[in-house]
Design a protein around this motif. Structure first.
Motif, PDB file in Angstrom:
ATOM      1  N   LEU A 132       0.825  -1.206   0.000  1.00 37.36           N
ATOM      2  CA  LEU A 132       0.000   0.000   0.000  1.00 37.36           C
ATOM      3  C   LEU A 132       0.859   1.257   0.000  1.00 37.36           C
ATOM      4  CD1 LEU A 132      -3.038   0.891   0.291  1.00 37.36           C
ATOM      5  CD2 LEU A 132      -2.567   1.143   2.736  1.00 37.36           C
ATOM      6  N   HIS A 133       0.492   2.208  -0.862  1.00 39.98           N
ATOM      7  CA  HIS A 133       1.147   3.517  -0.897  1.00 39.98           C
ATOM      8  C   HIS A 133       0.062   4.565  -0.701  1.00 39.98           C
ATOM      9  CE1 HIS A 133       5.022   1.972  -2.433  1.00 39.98           C
ATOM     10  NE2 HIS A 133       4.242   1.056  -2.976  1.00 39.98           N
ATOM     11  N   PHE A 134       0.259   5.431   0.279  1.00 33.64           N
ATOM     12  CA  PHE A 134      -0.751   6.453   0.594  1.00 33.64           C
ATOM     13  C   PHE A 134      -0.133   7.832   0.374  1.00 33.64           C
ATOM     14  CE2 PHE A 134      -3.309   9.254   3.155  1.00 33.64           C
ATOM     15  CZ  PHE A 134      -4.585   8.763   3.001  1.00 33.64           C
ATOM     16  N   ILE A 135      -0.688   8.575  -0.556  1.00 30.15           N
ATOM     17  CA  ILE A 135      -0.186   9.914  -0.870  1.00 30.15           C
ATOM     18  C   ILE A 135      -0.963  10.921  -0.035  1.00 30.15           C
ATOM     19  CG2 ILE A 135       0.126  11.651  -2.677  1.00 30.15           C
ATOM     20  CD1 ILE A 135       0.316   9.310  -4.675  1.00 30.15           C
ATOM     21  N   ASN A 136      -0.263  11.646   0.824  1.00 29.78           N
ATOM     22  CA  ASN A 136      -0.990  12.509   1.768  1.00 29.78           C
ATOM     23  C   ASN A 136      -1.032  13.976   1.363  1.00 29.78           C
ATOM     24  OD1 ASN A 136       1.560  13.447   2.358  1.00 29.78           O
ATOM     25  ND2 ASN A 136       1.361  13.216   4.576  1.00 29.78           N
ATOM     26  N   GLY A 137      -0.662  14.283   0.111  1.00 32.85           N
ATOM     27  CA  GLY A 137      -0.783  15.654  -0.368  1.00 32.85           C
ATOM     28  C   GLY A 137       0.150  15.914  -1.530  1.00 32.85           C
TER      29      GLY A 137
END
Length: 339
Positions: free
Chosen positions: A175-180
């Protein structure tokens, strides 16, 4: 048959690990512009502890005893004013963004990728989006909340929802989560392009207003970086366009309740500008990646009226980036390091 043979049909041999699913998310909309649909939507939205940070028992009494009895009918009228034959503008535009992004990825050679859209509140849900990716055999997933500037109530809440779903999965994907992405060069360019097009068509206003969605001042004091990221966005766009910073102002809209929110307030600013001799403005809302109630009704309608009733003469809203090609290219640029 060997006693070591697989006992399920699940593909555990690694053949699917190179397939990447991309989940584009946004805030959400009710299923219909009706009081009944708004009651369901607002109950989910306002029950999120990231949205309202007051003691839960007290808030639940207020929410169910007062707000959900009064606000759905009023909100339904506002949604009805922006509803289209395609339904909710936010949902429709986010779907268009996902379709265009999917096509661009294939064009760029990323044939083992699939894009799915989901909403934090309402439909299609985060869980439905993740299940769709899982059912496609896409076990490497990138989550991209379409909020350029991180904030706890938006991006943080999306992470909560994703985590809640994955907690129930046996096989948790990579999982890769882009936070902005507020400093992404292509994003800033697309904002600058949209403003340049307006200025070329209509001329330079006396003030260019950058209106961001607001949040309680308390959130900033507790460490949320959103306020700073918004001001950075304005500065980067102003520098990109070579504008006089004295002709630009950043404000915050959509406050709710009696608590102090981030200032200056958009509506109060628009009401005061004509008294200062500022009667020609253009307004843009960079925090919104797609037009929605807060832009189409609040900025285009309510805030226009406030400005004009105070003596303003020229008011123009510069649309959100929506599914512009340069915006889709910017989203691709944000994702590319993860692909």
């Amino acid at each position: 048959m060997s006693r070591f043979s697989a006992v399920t049909d699940n593909p555990h041999d690694g053949r699917f690990n190179q397939k990447t699913g991309i989940l584009l998310t946004n805030l959400g909309s009710p299923d219909a512009p009706t009081a009944a649909a708004l009651r369901i939507y607002l109950r989910e939205f306002l029950s999120d502890p990231r949205i309202v940070e007051i003691p839960r028992l007290v808030w639940m009494i207020i929410l169910h005893g007062i707000i959900l009895r009064v606000r759905p009918k009023r909100s339904a009228k506002l949604y009805k004013s922006i509803w289209t034959e395609n339904g909710s503008p936010l949902t429709h535009i986010t779907r268009q963004q996902s379709v265009k992004l999917n096509a661009l990825l294939k064009e760029q050679g990323y044939t083992n990728t699939e894009v799915v859209m989901a909403m934090r509140y309402g439909n299609p849900s985060i869980e439905a989006g993740l299940e769709e990716l899982r059912n496609k055999g896409l076990t490497r997933i990138i989550i991209l909340p379409m909020y350029p500037q991180y904030s706890s109530p938006t991006t943080g809440s999306t992470f909560d929802a994703v985590s809640s779903v994955l907690r129930k999965w046996r096989w948790v994907p990579e999982l890769h989560f882009i936070n902005g992405y507020h400093k992404n060069t292509r994003y800033i360019e697309s904002l600058a392009n949209s403003i340049s097009e307006d200025l070329e068509a209509n001329g330079m206003p006396q003030k260019l207003v950058f209106s961001y969605h607001g949040m309680p001042q308390l959130f900033l004091e507790r460490g949320d970086p959103y306020h700073c990221l918004c001001l950075q966005t304005t500065r980067l766009v102003v520098e990109k366009l070579g504008l006089d910073k004295d002709n630009v102002i950043s404000t915050f809209q959509s406050r709710f309740g009696k608590a102090e929110w981030l200032k200056p307030y958009t509506d109060a600013t628009l009401e005061s500008l004509p008294n200062e001799g500022i009667k020609d403005i253009a307004i843009i809302s960079p925090a919104f990646s797609a037009d929605c109630l807060e832009t189409l009704e609040e900025l285009e309608g309510e805030n226009r009226e406030i400005f004009e009733e105070a003596g303003g003469e020229k008011y123009r809203y510069i649309a959100a980036l929506n599914d512009r090609d340069d915006h889709i290219n910017a989203i691709f640029d944000v994702l590319k390091p993860m692909l």
